[in-house]
Design a protein around this motif. Structure first.
Motif, PDB file in Angstrom:
ATOM      1  N   ARG A  72       0.866  -1.185   0.000  1.00  0.00           N
ATOM      2  CA  ARG A  72       0.000   0.000   0.000  1.00  0.00           C
ATOM      3  C   ARG A  72       0.894   1.224   0.000  1.00  0.00           C
ATOM      4  NH1 ARG A  72      -1.487   3.642   3.405  1.00  0.00           N
ATOM      5  NH2 ARG A  72      -0.741   2.541   5.248  1.00  0.00           N
ATOM      6  N   CYS A  73       0.607   2.114  -0.933  1.00  0.00           N
ATOM      7  CA  CYS A  73       1.370   3.346  -1.055  1.00  0.00           C
ATOM      8  C   CYS A  73       0.944   4.321   0.041  1.00  0.00           C
ATOM      9  CB  CYS A  73       1.130   3.962  -2.438  1.00  0.00           C
ATOM     10  SG  CYS A  73       1.966   5.538  -2.685  1.00  0.00           S
ATOM     11  N   ARG A  74       1.903   4.862   0.754  1.00  0.00           N
ATOM     12  CA  ARG A  74       1.604   5.844   1.806  1.00  0.00           C
ATOM     13  C   ARG A  74       1.199   7.195   1.207  1.00  0.00           C
ATOM     14  NH1 ARG A  74       6.788   5.016   5.760  1.00  0.00           N
ATOM     15  NH2 ARG A  74       6.352   2.856   6.332  1.00  0.00           N
ATOM     16  N   THR A  75       1.609   7.437  -0.026  1.00  0.00           N
ATOM     17  CA  THR A  75       1.335   8.723  -0.667  1.00  0.00           C
ATOM     18  C   THR A  75      -0.077   8.794  -1.242  1.00  0.00           C
ATOM     19  OG1 THR A  75       3.683   8.948  -1.204  1.00  0.00           O
ATOM     20  CG2 THR A  75       2.151  10.371  -2.410  1.00  0.00           C
ATOM     21  N   CYS A  76      -0.458   7.770  -2.009  1.00  0.00           N
ATOM     22  CA  CYS A  76      -1.763   7.837  -2.694  1.00  0.00           C
ATOM     23  C   CYS A  76      -2.738   6.738  -2.256  1.00  0.00           C
ATOM     24  CB  CYS A  76      -1.571   7.797  -4.209  1.00  0.00           C
ATOM     25  SG  CYS A  76      -1.048   6.183  -4.849  1.00  0.00           S
ATOM     26  N   SER A  77      -2.317   5.870  -1.339  1.00  0.00           N
ATOM     27  CA  SER A  77      -3.133   4.773  -0.782  1.00  0.00           C
ATOM     28  C   SER A  77      -3.450   3.658  -1.766  1.00  0.00           C
ATOM     29  CB  SER A  77      -4.437   5.320  -0.176  1.00  0.00           C
ATOM     30  OG  SER A  77      -4.140   6.197   0.881  1.00  0.00           O
ATOM     31  N   GLU A  78      -2.808   3.645  -2.909  1.00  0.00           N
ATOM     32  CA  GLU A  78      -2.992   2.568  -3.891  1.00  0.00           C
ATOM     33  C   GLU A  78      -2.489   1.257  -3.292  1.00  0.00           C
ATOM     34  OE1 GLU A  78      -3.857   0.980  -7.802  1.00  0.00           O
ATOM     35  OE2 GLU A  78      -4.454   2.809  -6.780  1.00  0.00           O
ATOM     36  N   ALA A  88       8.022   0.242  -5.785  1.00  0.00           N
ATOM     37  CA  ALA A  88       7.553   1.616  -5.959  1.00  0.00           C
ATOM     38  C   ALA A  88       6.111   1.534  -6.436  1.00  0.00           C
ATOM     39  CB  ALA A  88       8.408   2.356  -6.979  1.00  0.00           C
ATOM     40  N   CYS A  89       5.310   2.491  -6.008  1.00  0.00           N
ATOM     41  CA  CYS A  89       3.899   2.512  -6.359  1.00  0.00           C
ATOM     42  C   CYS A  89       3.722   2.529  -7.877  1.00  0.00           C
ATOM     43  CB  CYS A  89       3.231   3.740  -5.733  1.00  0.00           C
ATOM     44  SG  CYS A  89       1.468   3.873  -6.136  1.00  0.00           S
ATOM     45  N   LEU A  90       2.844   1.671  -8.344  1.00  0.00           N
ATOM     46  CA  LEU A  90       2.579   1.589  -9.782  1.00  0.00           C
ATOM     47  C   LEU A  90       1.768   2.782 -10.275  1.00  0.00           C
ATOM     48  CD1 LEU A  90       1.684  -2.212 -10.008  1.00  0.00           C
ATOM     49  CD2 LEU A  90       3.896  -1.109 -10.425  1.00  0.00           C
ATOM     50  N   LYS A  91       1.092   3.466  -9.348  1.00  0.00           N
ATOM     51  CA  LYS A  91       0.240   4.588  -9.727  1.00  0.00           C
ATOM     52  C   LYS A  91       0.997   5.922  -9.690  1.00  0.00           C
ATOM     53  CE  LYS A  91      -4.214   6.695  -8.529  1.00  0.00           C
ATOM     54  NZ  LYS A  91      -5.350   6.611  -7.597  1.00  0.00           N
ATOM     55  N   CYS A  92       1.699   6.195  -8.570  1.00  0.00           N
ATOM     56  CA  CYS A  92       2.340   7.506  -8.425  1.00  0.00           C
ATOM     57  C   CYS A  92       3.866   7.445  -8.395  1.00  0.00           C
ATOM     58  CB  CYS A  92       1.814   8.232  -7.189  1.00  0.00           C
ATOM     59  SG  CYS A  92       2.437   7.571  -5.617  1.00  0.00           S
ATOM     60  N   GLY A  93       4.424   6.229  -8.297  1.00  0.00           N
ATOM     61  CA  GLY A  93       5.872   6.082  -8.308  1.00  0.00           C
ATOM     62  C   GLY A  93       6.551   6.232  -6.956  1.00  0.00           C
ATOM     63  N   SER A  94       5.813   6.528  -5.917  1.00  0.00           N
ATOM     64  CA  SER A  94       6.389   6.716  -4.591  1.00  0.00           C
ATOM     65  C   SER A  94       6.993   5.409  -4.062  1.00  0.00           C
ATOM     66  CB  SER A  94       5.312   7.203  -3.615  1.00  0.00           C
ATOM     67  OG  SER A  94       5.825   7.232  -2.294  1.00  0.00           O
ATOM     68  N   ALA A  95       8.100   5.536  -3.345  1.00  0.00           N
ATOM     69  CA  ALA A  95       8.730   4.380  -2.708  1.00  0.00           C
ATOM     70  C   ALA A  95       8.314   4.273  -1.241  1.00  0.00           C
ATOM     71  CB  ALA A  95      10.239   4.477  -2.824  1.00  0.00           C
ATOM     72  N   GLU A  96       7.427   5.143  -0.799  1.00  0.00           N
ATOM     73  CA  GLU A  96       6.919   5.112   0.574  1.00  0.00           C
ATOM     74  C   GLU A  96       5.751   4.124   0.627  1.00  0.00           C
ATOM     75  OE1 GLU A  96       8.082   6.850   3.276  1.00  0.00           O
ATOM     76  OE2 GLU A  96       9.744   7.426   1.958  1.00  0.00           O
ATOM     77  N   ILE A  97       6.047   2.904   1.014  1.00  0.00           N
ATOM     78  CA  ILE A  97       5.024   1.851   0.979  1.00  0.00           C
ATOM     79  C   ILE A  97       4.971   1.096   2.306  1.00  0.00           C
ATOM     80  CG2 ILE A  97       5.071   1.501  -1.522  1.00  0.00           C
ATOM     81  CD1 ILE A  97       6.753  -1.042   0.518  1.00  0.00           C
ATOM     82  N   ASP A  98       3.838   0.435   2.528  1.00  0.00           N
ATOM     83  CA  ASP A  98       3.649  -0.474   3.657  1.00  0.00           C
ATOM     84  C   ASP A  98       3.297  -1.840   3.088  1.00  0.00           C
ATOM     85  OD1 ASP A  98       3.974   1.346   5.858  1.00  0.00           O
ATOM     86  OD2 ASP A  98       1.983   2.156   5.398  1.00  0.00           O
ATOM     87  N   ILE A  99       3.713  -2.886   3.780  1.00  0.00           N
ATOM     88  CA  ILE A  99       3.381  -4.242   3.351  1.00  0.00           C
ATOM     89  C   ILE A  99       1.976  -4.571   3.839  1.00  0.00           C
ATOM     90  CG2 ILE A  99       3.973  -6.677   3.561  1.00  0.00           C
ATOM     91  CD1 ILE A  99       6.908  -5.731   3.960  1.00  0.00           C
ATOM     92  N   GLU A 100       1.120  -4.940   2.914  1.00  0.00           N
ATOM     93  CA  GLU A 100      -0.273  -5.297   3.226  1.00  0.00           C
ATOM     94  C   GLU A 100      -0.504  -6.803   3.180  1.00  0.00           C
ATOM     95  OE1 GLU A 100      -3.201  -3.294   3.830  1.00  0.00           O
ATOM     96  OE2 GLU A 100      -1.673  -1.796   4.289  1.00  0.00           O
ATOM     97  N   GLY A 101       0.319  -7.513   2.450  1.00  0.00           N
ATOM     98  CA  GLY A 101       0.125  -8.952   2.321  1.00  0.00           C
ATOM     99  C   GLY A 101       1.383  -9.634   1.848  1.00  0.00           C
ATOM    100  N   GLY A 102       1.463 -10.923   2.142  1.00  0.00           N
ATOM    101  CA  GLY A 102       2.604 -11.713   1.737  1.00  0.00           C
ATOM    102  C   GLY A 102       3.331 -12.331   2.920  1.00  0.00           C
ATOM    103  N   ARG A 103       2.919 -11.961   4.130  1.00  0.00           N
ATOM    104  CA  ARG A 103       3.522 -12.507   5.353  1.00  0.00           C
ATOM    105  C   ARG A 103       2.664 -13.600   5.984  1.00  0.00           C
ATOM    106  NH1 ARG A 103       5.020  -6.798   8.256  1.00  0.00           N
ATOM    107  NH2 ARG A 103       6.798  -6.272   6.971  1.00  0.00           N
ATOM    108  N   GLU A 104       1.565 -13.928   5.343  1.00  0.00           N
ATOM    109  CA  GLU A 104       0.601 -14.877   5.916  1.00  0.00           C
ATOM    110  C   GLU A 104       1.180 -16.290   6.009  1.00  0.00           C
ATOM    111  OE1 GLU A 104      -1.509 -11.793   3.435  1.00  0.00           O
ATOM    112  OE2 GLU A 104       0.173 -13.130   3.114  1.00  0.00           O
TER     113      GLU A 104
END
Length: 113
Positions: A72-78, A88-104
């Motif tokens: 999840r992008c911290r900048t645009c919430s994508e 990097a966010c596919l929508k806005c290019g920001s590298a400010e991200i949080d992990i939402e899935g993949g640790r399950e």
């Protein structure tokens, strides 16, 4: 080698759940494994076959469902699944991200008799 401990825990949960349900045999165990866990389903399968001998889960089929990395992008919430290792966010290019899935890593369901 981490799979050994995970398999022990998985089997303990399966045995406890089967006992609680009054089941005498577990036939199928569906396990969700996130891409970021680093766990190898084939290794879990290998250990499970040995550890489950003489338990209610002996002979049970393990079915693995992979969960992709979701960010999840911290900048645009994508929320997106990265296409490369460069996160990097596919929508806005920001590298400010949080992990939402993949640790399950969990048992999704079991079939018992």
């Amino acid at each position: 080698m981490h799979e050994y401990g995970i398999t022990e825990s998985l089997l303990r949960i399966v045995e406890d759940s089967a006992k609680e349900a009054g089941a005498t045999r577990v036939t199928v165990i569906r396990v969700v494994v996130g891409a970021l866990t680093g766990f190898v389903p084939d290794s879990i399968q290998f250990y499970f076959e040995t550890m489950s001998k003489n338990t209610v889960a002996e002979g049970a089929t393990l079915e693995f469902e992979g969960m992709p990395v979701r960010l999840r992008c911290r900048t645009c919430s994508e929320i997106f699944e990265p296409e490369t290792r460069e996160w990097a966010c596919l929508k806005c290019g920001s590298a400010e991200i949080d992990i939402e899935g993949g640790r399950e890593l969990y048992i999704k369901e079991m079939e018992v008799s």
